[in-house]
Design a protein around this motif. Structure first.
Motif, PDB file in Angstrom:
ATOM      1  N   SER A   1      29.753  47.866  42.242  1.00  0.00           N
ATOM      2  CA  SER A   1      30.895  47.401  42.281  1.00  0.00           C
ATOM      3  C   SER A   1      30.996  46.015  41.441  1.00  0.00           C
ATOM      4  O   SER A   1      32.224  45.424  41.091  1.00  0.00           O
ATOM      5  CB  SER A   1      32.591  47.008  43.393  1.00  0.00           C
ATOM      6  OG  SER A   1      31.914  46.192  44.198  1.00  0.00           O
TER       7      SER A   1
ATOM      8  N   ALA B   1      32.951  50.827  51.025  1.00  0.00           N
ATOM      9  CA  ALA B   1      33.629  49.950  50.153  1.00  0.00           C
ATOM     10  C   ALA B   1      32.168  49.161  49.556  1.00  0.00           C
ATOM     11  O   ALA B   1      31.520  48.730  48.419  1.00  0.00           O
ATOM     12  CB  ALA B   1      34.508  48.786  50.544  1.00  0.00           C
TER      13      ALA B   1
ATOM     14  N   THR C   1      29.271  50.457  48.209  1.00  0.00           N
ATOM     15  CA  THR C   1      29.705  51.235  45.927  1.00  0.00           C
ATOM     16  C   THR C   1      29.316  50.266  45.297  1.00  0.00           C
ATOM     17  O   THR C   1      29.855  49.314  45.046  1.00  0.00           O
ATOM     18  CB  THR C   1      30.737  52.006  46.197  1.00  0.00           C
ATOM     19  OG1 THR C   1      30.946  52.345  47.443  1.00  0.00           O
ATOM     20  CG2 THR C   1      31.505  51.783  45.406  1.00  0.00           C
TER      21      THR C   1
ATOM     22  N   THR D   1      30.450  40.298  44.921  1.00  0.00           N
ATOM     23  CA  THR D   1      29.216  41.026  43.767  1.00  0.00           C
ATOM     24  C   THR D   1      28.813  40.308  43.606  1.00  0.00           C
ATOM     25  O   THR D   1      28.044  40.728  41.932  1.00  0.00           O
ATOM     26  CB  THR D   1      30.922  41.621  42.606  1.00  0.00           C
ATOM     27  OG1 THR D   1      31.511  40.829  42.182  1.00  0.00           O
ATOM     28  CG2 THR D   1      31.171  43.160  43.909  1.00  0.00           C
TER      29      THR D   1
ATOM     30  N   ARG E   1      36.260  38.418  45.961  1.00  0.00           N
ATOM     31  CA  ARG E   1      35.782  39.711  45.426  1.00  0.00           C
ATOM     32  C   ARG E   1      34.722  39.033  44.786  1.00  0.00           C
ATOM     33  O   ARG E   1      33.646  40.047  44.459  1.00  0.00           O
ATOM     34  CB  ARG E   1      36.596  40.375  44.444  1.00  0.00           C
ATOM     35  CG  ARG E   1      36.108  42.018  44.497  1.00  0.00           C
ATOM     36  CD  ARG E   1      37.003  42.943  43.950  1.00  0.00           C
ATOM     37  NE  ARG E   1      38.514  42.577  44.037  1.00  0.00           N
ATOM     38  CZ  ARG E   1      38.764  43.482  44.908  1.00  0.00           C
ATOM     39  NH1 ARG E   1      37.518  44.694  45.609  1.00  0.00           N
ATOM     40  NH2 ARG E   1      39.721  43.698  45.572  1.00  0.00           N
TER      41      ARG E   1
ATOM     42  N   GLY F   1      26.854  46.109  44.809  1.00  0.00           N
ATOM     43  CA  GLY F   1      28.415  46.331  46.103  1.00  0.00           C
ATOM     44  C   GLY F   1      28.409  45.454  46.405  1.00  0.00           C
ATOM     45  O   GLY F   1      28.969  43.923  45.844  1.00  0.00           O
ATOM     46  N   TYR F   2      28.588  44.731  47.769  1.00  0.00           N
ATOM     47  CA  TYR F   2      29.492  43.244  48.454  1.00  0.00           C
ATOM     48  C   TYR F   2      28.007  43.195  48.802  1.00  0.00           C
ATOM     49  O   TYR F   2      28.352  43.795  50.341  1.00  0.00           O
ATOM     50  CB  TYR F   2      30.306  43.996  49.257  1.00  0.00           C
ATOM     51  CG  TYR F   2      31.334  44.387  48.633  1.00  0.00           C
ATOM     52  CD1 TYR F   2      32.342  43.917  47.536  1.00  0.00           C
ATOM     53  CD2 TYR F   2      32.251  44.835  49.230  1.00  0.00           C
ATOM     54  CE1 TYR F   2      33.037  44.592  46.948  1.00  0.00           C
ATOM     55  CE2 TYR F   2      33.875  44.881  48.866  1.00  0.00           C
ATOM     56  CZ  TYR F   2      34.018  45.341  47.399  1.00  0.00           C
ATOM     57  OH  TYR F   2      35.464  45.430  46.766  1.00  0.00           O
TER      58      TYR F   2
END
Length: 389
Positions: free
Chosen positions: A318, A313, A316, A175, A171, A326-327
């Motif tokens: 994050s 996801a 978004t 990010t 993760r 995001g990613y």
């Protein structure tokens, strides 16, 4: 006698000089390709070469052709020609835009090429490629190759044990919050990003370069810090998890289903490993196809290519600290719901307004891309274009 000695010394010195010159010549011949690529790196962004270079990267660097598959080219129908804001013409000139393709509801409402380029040019993506890799990661995750985004990097890339990536999660890689110390200053010859470019040019190992990074600027997950080598590590994770190389995975899962107009290519290091953080080369219309697929929640021609929940996801925000990331996707300041963009140096964009079903694909050779306000100005212009569609 002294004259004879001096004459003998001069003859020996002459022979030594000849031997040295022959050795230098032999070395230059042996390493001529590496030297040529290194010279290409040093002049890649020169004002008189940058436009041509960005359409011919496979002539300058090691590269690998990608298959577009055997299927037909997917339709990209023409819509009613858009009336663009008057300022667009000045923007195209000021930002050295080479291609502009605008889609509304999946139809081409504007398409233009500049600086001597055309629709067949395979333009370098730079960091737009990161968003392609994000989409591929989502597919690999859905197939069960990855157990959890909270897994450590070293579970899938064990060669990074003992490096700055040891203890970093997937993760945090996605990010850009790995904490790895890395200087991304493109204008500094000695920066990490430019050292990495020379690794690529000299045919050295990108995996080895990643494994050479041992310093941290922050604890993993503590803060957002854009580090391009994180995306290479993401590629290492995908390769380790699947046992396959990125080109084969990308061809099977994304490129063939999209029905591209032209076969793309990837830049590679000297070991055939694709430069996944920025080495994808495609036509601007095909960049627009990818953007339209994302705008449609991962669906293309009735087929779910990228899982919808992954797209939700990944687009978004994050990243830590409220960063608009995001990613491997950017969410610009002031973005309305559904607005997201892939972005690369020197003016490469896929800007997407999912709510209004608008995609703007841009390729450029903008040597002033890092000047204050340029990126924000580009996004603001894209929004004004969208408002008029």
């Amino acid at each position: 006698m002294a004259g004879e000695t001096l004459g003998g010394d001069m003859r020996r010195l002459g022979r030594i000089v000849i031997v040295v010159l022959l050795l230098i010549g032999a070395l230059a011949l042996w390493k001529r390709e590496e030297i040529a690529r290194l010279m290409a790196v040093n002049s890649l962004f020169a004002a008189d070469r940058i436009v041509t270079n960005f359409s011919n990267m496979d002539r300058l660097f090691l590269s690998r052709p990608l298959s577009r598959g055997e299927g037909p080219v997917s339709p990209l129908p023409a819509g009613a020609e858009a009336t663009l804001p008057a300022e667009v013409a000045d923007w195209i000139a000021a930002r050295t835009v080479t291609a502009l393709v605008i889609l509304k509801d999946g139809q081409v409402v504007h398409e233009s090429y500049h600086q001597g380029t055309g629709p067949g040019d395979l333009r370098i993506s730079w960091s737009v490629a990161k968003s392609f890799l994000s989409a591929l990661f989502g597919i690999v995750l859905a197939e069960g190759h990855i157990d959890s985004l909270d897994d450590p990097v070293t579970k899938y890339a064990p060669s990074l044990a003992g490096t700055a990536y040891d203890g970093v999660s997937l993760r945090q890689i996605l990010t850009m919050s790995s904490g790895v110390a890395f200087d991304e200053d493109y204008l500094d010859f000695w920066s990490d990003i430019n050292r990495m470019g020379r690794v690529l040019a000299l045919g050295q190992s990108m995996d080895g370069f990643a494994a050479s990074l041992t310093e941290r600027a922050a604890a993993p997950g503590e803060r957002f810090h854009y580090v391009s080598i994180d995306t290479h590590v993401l590629g290492m994770i995908i390769r380790g998890a699947t046992g396959e190389d990125i080109p084969e995975l990308l061809e099977r899962h994304i490129l063939a289903p999209l029905g591209l107009e032209a076969a793309p290519h990837y830049l590679t290091d000297g070991y055939g490993v694709s430069f996944v953080l920025g080495g994808l080369n495609m036509t601007t219309r095909d960049y627009a196809r990818f953007g339209q697929m994302i705008a449609q929640g991962g669906v293309w021609q009735g087929r779910q290519i990228v899982p919808r929940d992954w797209i939700e996801a990944s687009v978004t925000p994050s990243a830590p600290g409220g960063a608009g990331y995001g990613y491997q996707w950017w969410i610009a300041e002031g973005a309305v719901p559904g607005e997201v963009n892939a972005q690369g140096i020197y003016g490469q964009y896929i800007w997407i307004d999912r709510a209004r079903n608008i995609v703007i694909a841009v390729n450029a050779a903008d040597r002033g891309f890092e000047e204050e306000g340029v990126a924000a100005g580009n996004i603001a212009l894209f929004r004004r274009i969208a408002d008029g569609l």
